[in-house]
Scaffold this motif. Sequence first.
Motif, PDB file in Angstrom:
ATOM      1  N   ILE A  25       0.844  -1.206   0.000  1.00  0.00           N
ATOM      2  CA  ILE A  25       0.000   0.000   0.000  1.00  0.00           C
ATOM      3  C   ILE A  25       0.873   1.247   0.000  1.00  0.00           C
ATOM      4  O   ILE A  25       0.625   2.208  -0.738  1.00  0.00           O
ATOM      5  N   VAL A  26       1.896   1.230   0.822  1.00  0.00           N
ATOM      6  CA  VAL A  26       2.801   2.377   0.918  1.00  0.00           C
ATOM      7  C   VAL A  26       3.496   2.624  -0.419  1.00  0.00           C
ATOM      8  O   VAL A  26       3.609   3.767  -0.885  1.00  0.00           O
ATOM      9  N   PHE A  64       8.121  -0.176  10.573  1.00  0.00           N
ATOM     10  CA  PHE A  64       8.859   0.172   9.359  1.00  0.00           C
ATOM     11  C   PHE A  64       9.941   1.222   9.638  1.00  0.00           C
ATOM     12  O   PHE A  64      10.988   1.231   8.975  1.00  0.00           O
ATOM     13  N   THR A  65       9.697   2.104  10.597  1.00  0.00           N
ATOM     14  CA  THR A  65      10.702   3.097  10.977  1.00  0.00           C
ATOM     15  C   THR A  65      11.965   2.408  11.488  1.00  0.00           C
ATOM     16  O   THR A  65      13.096   2.769  11.118  1.00  0.00           O
ATOM     17  N   ASN A 104      15.842   4.601  -1.042  1.00  0.00           N
ATOM     18  CA  ASN A 104      14.817   4.084  -0.115  1.00  0.00           C
ATOM     19  C   ASN A 104      13.858   5.210   0.290  1.00  0.00           C
ATOM     20  O   ASN A 104      13.684   5.513   1.468  1.00  0.00           O
ATOM     21  N   LYS A 105      13.258   5.832  -0.708  1.00  0.00           N
ATOM     22  CA  LYS A 105      12.441   7.022  -0.461  1.00  0.00           C
ATOM     23  C   LYS A 105      11.306   6.774   0.526  1.00  0.00           C
ATOM     24  O   LYS A 105      11.051   7.606   1.406  1.00  0.00           O
ATOM     25  N   ILE A 110       9.087   7.884   6.079  1.00  0.00           N
ATOM     26  CA  ILE A 110       8.504   7.496   7.367  1.00  0.00           C
ATOM     27  C   ILE A 110       9.502   7.689   8.507  1.00  0.00           C
ATOM     28  O   ILE A 110       9.128   8.032   9.628  1.00  0.00           O
ATOM     29  N   MET A 111      10.786   7.509   8.232  1.00  0.00           N
ATOM     30  CA  MET A 111      11.812   7.688   9.262  1.00  0.00           C
ATOM     31  C   MET A 111      11.903   9.129   9.733  1.00  0.00           C
ATOM     32  O   MET A 111      12.169   9.402  10.905  1.00  0.00           O
ATOM     33  N   PHE A 112      11.686  10.073   8.796  1.00  0.00           N
ATOM     34  CA  PHE A 112      11.883  11.477   9.121  1.00  0.00           C
ATOM     35  C   PHE A 112      10.645  12.318   8.851  1.00  0.00           C
ATOM     36  O   PHE A 112      10.744  13.495   8.511  1.00  0.00           O
TER      37      PHE A 112
END
Length: 203
Positions: A25-26, A64-65, A104-105, A110-112
């Motif tokens: 989905i992401v 996922f983060t 890894n966009k 999601i990380m930032f």
Amino acid sequence: MGVSERKLRDQEKIKQQIIDQSWLIVQEEGWHSLSIRKIADAIEYSIPVIYKHFENKDAIVEYFTKIGFALLADQLALTVKQNKPADQQLNNLAVSYWNFAFENKKYYEIMFGLGIPKCEVVNSVKEMKAASDVMMNCIARCMEEHQIDNSNLYLKLKTFWSILHGIIAIELISNQETNPEEVSPILKDAIQGFIISLKYKQN
């Protein structure tokens, strides 16, 4: 295989389906489109089944983060060569960080999503801390090589990270559909300025 083992295997299979479908989905629609209901519909299970594995959407995002930061930490660690000058290593780290962001966009988004994480958050999540430690250790080594007091090491780490993230965030917005062919000259210039700041005592 006993009943309990079979149930455990089935539960792990469902959890992996949730993870796989969430990522699909992401990839196709973006993080903003991810929802518990959409995941449940996609894997053809009821919403309560999703909640057995993840407390809420935030828990999936956190999952996922952590993966993203673990991947970043591994990539940065592979960049560090102990037989190279720290100045060169910092440049290499910047390039490696840049490449990770554009390769890894979805993870990077999601990380930032809320910017650079605070120190207490970094220290409480091992995957974040691993990535942070690679950068901080390299900065510390550069300061040591130039005999600079490292009492403001955490400030320098935050500055380095902010330079990387700030420029990359702008580039991600500007180049949503394509990846830049090379590292931004703006980033190169900013990192060179940062490295120079590590070589001299602050007044």
